[in-house]
Design a protein around this motif. Sequence first.
Motif, short mmCIF file in Angstrom:
data_model
loop_
_atom_site.label_atom_id
_atom_site.label_comp_id
_atom_site.label_asym_id
_atom_site.label_seq_id
_atom_site.Cartn_x
_atom_site.Cartn_y
_atom_site.Cartn_z
N MET A 1 13.31 6.11 -11.27
CA MET A 1 12.44 5.29 -12.28
C MET A 1 11.15 4.80 -11.65
N LYS A 2 10.96 4.69 -10.47
CA LYS A 2 9.55 4.54 -9.94
C LYS A 2 8.87 5.67 -9.54
N TYR A 3 9.34 6.83 -9.36
CA TYR A 3 8.74 7.80 -8.88
C TYR A 3 8.78 9.14 -9.93
N ALA A 4 9.49 9.16 -10.88
CA ALA A 4 9.45 10.27 -11.95
C ALA A 4 8.41 11.10 -12.29
N LYS A 5 7.45 10.01 -12.73
CA LYS A 5 5.96 10.60 -13.22
C LYS A 5 5.08 11.14 -12.18
N ALA A 6 5.36 10.55 -10.81
CA ALA A 6 4.55 11.05 -9.92
C ALA A 6 5.12 12.40 -9.35
N LYS B 1 6.44 14.68 -11.00
CA LYS B 1 6.10 15.68 -11.90
C LYS B 1 4.72 15.92 -11.95
N ARG B 2 3.83 14.88 -11.60
CA ARG B 2 2.38 15.11 -11.58
C ARG B 2 2.14 15.86 -10.47
N ILE B 3 2.65 15.52 -9.25
CA ILE B 3 2.00 16.11 -8.09
C ILE B 3 2.66 17.68 -7.85
N THR B 4 4.17 17.64 -8.06
CA THR B 4 4.74 19.12 -7.73
C THR B 4 4.30 19.98 -8.90
N GLY B 5 4.08 19.73 -10.32
CA GLY B 5 4.04 20.56 -11.49
C GLY B 5 5.46 20.91 -11.99
N CYS B 6 6.44 20.38 -11.73
CA CYS B 6 8.02 20.64 -11.95
C CYS B 6 8.21 20.57 -13.40
N ASP B 7 9.11 20.93 -14.00
CA ASP B 7 9.41 21.15 -15.39
C ASP B 7 10.31 20.00 -15.70
N SER C 1 0.81 -1.06 0.04
CA SER C 1 -0.20 0.10 0.20
C SER C 1 0.66 1.21 0.04
N PHE C 2 0.56 2.13 -0.88
CA PHE C 2 1.30 3.31 -1.13
C PHE C 2 0.69 4.54 -0.02
N GLY C 3 1.50 5.03 0.82
CA GLY C 3 0.97 6.28 1.44
C GLY C 3 0.77 7.31 0.76
N ALA C 4 0.16 8.45 1.47
CA ALA C 4 -0.39 9.46 0.75
C ALA C 4 1.06 10.43 0.07
N LEU C 5 1.18 10.07 -1.28
CA LEU C 5 2.33 10.78 -1.94
C LEU C 5 2.29 12.25 -1.83
N GLY C 6 1.16 12.84 -1.49
CA GLY C 6 1.48 14.31 -1.72
C GLY C 6 1.02 14.92 -0.23
N LEU C 7 1.25 14.20 0.87
CA LEU C 7 1.06 14.60 2.06
C LEU C 7 2.11 15.68 2.28
#
Length: 112
Positions: free
Chosen positions: A99-104, A106-112, A5-11
């Motif tokens: 590799m596991k979290y690069a897309k997350a 970008k999606r959560i932080t809005g980084c470039d 189970s994955f914890g709250a990524l954006g906490l």
Amino acid sequence: MKAVSFGALGLGLLGLSAEVLAAPCSSYYISEVTVVSAVDTEAGRVQTFVGFGASREEAEKNALGSCSHIQLDLQTCIDSDRLLARNAPSDEPLGSLHMKYAKAVKRITGCD
């Protein structure tokens, strides 16, 4: 059988300022806390909590925060397996976090 189970990524990321949001994705840090249950009735239960941040300290604080706020006491989280790396594919030896979290990130932080 392992249940992941994955914890709250954006906490803890809701308070990021506009300057941080404009940062390049490779400048972010990723922290991962993996807790394996020691309770006999839950043998093999694995929980992973992830935190992102503009600094190593912020990423670690966010991962430990989500771990301790969701279910576990802070000491259990601190004593668990932890990884910390920058979100850059060139950073070794922990490039697997990128590799596991690069897309997350970008999606959560809005980084470039």
